[in-house]
Scaffold this active site. Structure first.
Site, PDB file in Angstrom:
ATOM      1  CE  LYS A 113     -29.703  74.869  59.310  1.00 16.13           C
ATOM      2  NZ  LYS A 113     -30.256  76.135  58.062  1.00 16.13           N
TER       3      LYS A 113
HETATM    4  N1  PMP Z   1     -34.997  79.717  57.218  1.00 22.93           N
HETATM    5  C1  PMP Z   1     -34.122  79.074  56.791  1.00 22.93           C
HETATM    6  C2  PMP Z   1     -34.365  78.407  55.460  1.00 22.93           C
HETATM    7  C3  PMP Z   1     -32.738  78.997  57.343  1.00 22.93           C
HETATM    8  O1  PMP Z   1     -31.948  78.221  56.637  1.00 22.93           O
HETATM    9  C4  PMP Z   1     -32.422  79.502  58.299  1.00 22.93           C
HETATM   10  C5  PMP Z   1     -31.056  79.623  58.781  1.00 22.93           C
HETATM   11  N2  PMP Z   1     -30.756  78.425  59.596  1.00 22.93           N
HETATM   12  C6  PMP Z   1     -33.588  80.364  59.028  1.00 22.93           C
HETATM   13  C7  PMP Z   1     -34.831  80.345  58.592  1.00 22.93           C
HETATM   14  C8  PMP Z   1     -33.177  80.864  60.309  1.00 22.93           C
HETATM   15  O2  PMP Z   1     -33.213  79.879  61.424  1.00 22.93           O
HETATM   16  P1  PMP Z   1     -32.267  79.943  62.636  1.00 22.93           P
HETATM   17  O3  PMP Z   1     -32.722  81.274  63.301  1.00 22.93           O
HETATM   18  O4  PMP Z   1     -32.200  78.961  63.667  1.00 22.93           O
HETATM   19  O5  PMP Z   1     -30.772  80.257  62.024  1.00 22.93           O
END
Ligand code: PMP
Length: 298
Positions: A153
């Site tokens: 991320k």
């Molecule tokens: N994919 C991407 C590219 C994201 O940015 C997010 C948001 N963080 C998610 C999936 C979903 O992840 P999460 O459930 O941890 O927010």
């Protein structure tokens, strides 16, 4: 920006208008850094440890040594939420490479920059949760995991932003991104699930595996856990557009989005064009979980 907010910046809480980072910060110059988005519900930080662990995994993957331990970061985050009396809101936690020179060399950035923002959040409009969302597949492919892994991320979200621009221009709020193999990976800021029906009518919840090139979502994981508890069979499987178009139900998951029913993909109706029963069950189970799990931080 709410000028009343206190922002955590490198060890101190400072008023929002004073929370400034240098133009020489490599987070700004190169998108060199990592981040997390976390939710607060009823003064509880939802799955805080899971988010911290992902933040530190992302940091490790880019050779960034956070300037504090995970336990210290947890305390700093709780302090920021409490200082701003955020009962329900959103946390953005960032480690950037820090202040350096104009070159790429991260050795010129001796100290990572730490930022924690705790603020309000805007969701998709409520109609989307009742009627379902319309999404499209975009031309922008998700980055290949062996080139720049979507599991990291990182502060460089350009791949996702290019996809987001495509769907905004098409008039829909979210989009499906394929990987370089042409299989479904995820959305610009959410993960995707479908309810698949086999030839004997058996239903299975399916979502692309991490190997498809996705961010391993914390909401995705919570939904998988809830489905297992509810006795719904779940599988992490590669999905083609054929699978998606022929799904009985589809929904997206994300920290900000939570669980969003999807009723149209690439102008095709999904199932009977209404949010399906399994989606509804999981939306409800997720709402209960997020409101009750964990301890209040102030
Ligand atoms: N994919 C991407 C590219 C994201 O940015 C997010 C948001 N963080 C998610 C999936 C979903 O992840 P999460 O459930 O941890 O927010």
């Amino acid at each position: 920006m709410n000028p009343e907010l206190q922002i955590y910046l490198n060890g101190e809480l400072v008023p929002a208008h004073e929370a400034k980072v240098s133009v020489y910060d490599h987070g700004f110059l190169y998108g060199d850094g990592v981040f997390e988005g976390v939710r607060v519900y009823n003064r509880r930080i939802f799955r805080h440890d899971a988010h911290l662990e992902r933040l530190y995994r992302s940091a490790k993957a880019i050779w960034l040594t956070p300037p504090m331990s995970m336990a210290e970061m947890k305390v700093a985050t709780e302090k920021t939420v409490a200082a701003n009396k955020i009962e329900n809101g959103y946390i953005r936690a960032i480690f950037s490479r820090g202040f350096g020179d104009l070159g790429l060399d991260p050795r010129k950035c001796p100290t990572p920059t730490t930022v924690i923002i705790a603020d309000a959040i805007k969701l998709y409009p409520p109609e989307v949760y009742e009627e379902g969302m319309d999404v499209i597949t975009v031309a922008t492919r998700r980055s290949r995991p062996d080139v720049l892994n979507p599991a990291i991320k990182s502060l460089n979200y350009l791949n996702n932003i290019l996809a987001k621009i495509e769907c905004i221009r098409a008039g829909v709020p979210e989009c499906i991104m394929l990987n370089d193999q042409g299989m479904v990976s995820e959305c610009s800021g959410d993960n995707i699930f479908i309810v698949h029906q086999d030839l004997r009518g058996r239903l299975e919840l399916r979502t692309p595996p991490v190997s498809a090139g996705i961010l391993e979502g914390i909401t995705r994981d919570a939904v998988i856990q809830l489905a297992e508890k509810l006795g719904i069979s779940v599988a992490e499987k590669d999905l083609s557009l054929f699978d998606i178009y022929n799904a009985k139900e589809a929904f997206l998951t994300g920290t900000a989005a939570e669980v969003v029913p999807v009723t149209r993909i690439d102008m095709r109706e999904i199932g009977d064009g209404k949010p399906g029963p399994i989606t509804g069950q999981l939306m409800q189970a997720y709402a209960e979980l997020r409101n009750t799990e964990g301890e209040p931080v102030f």
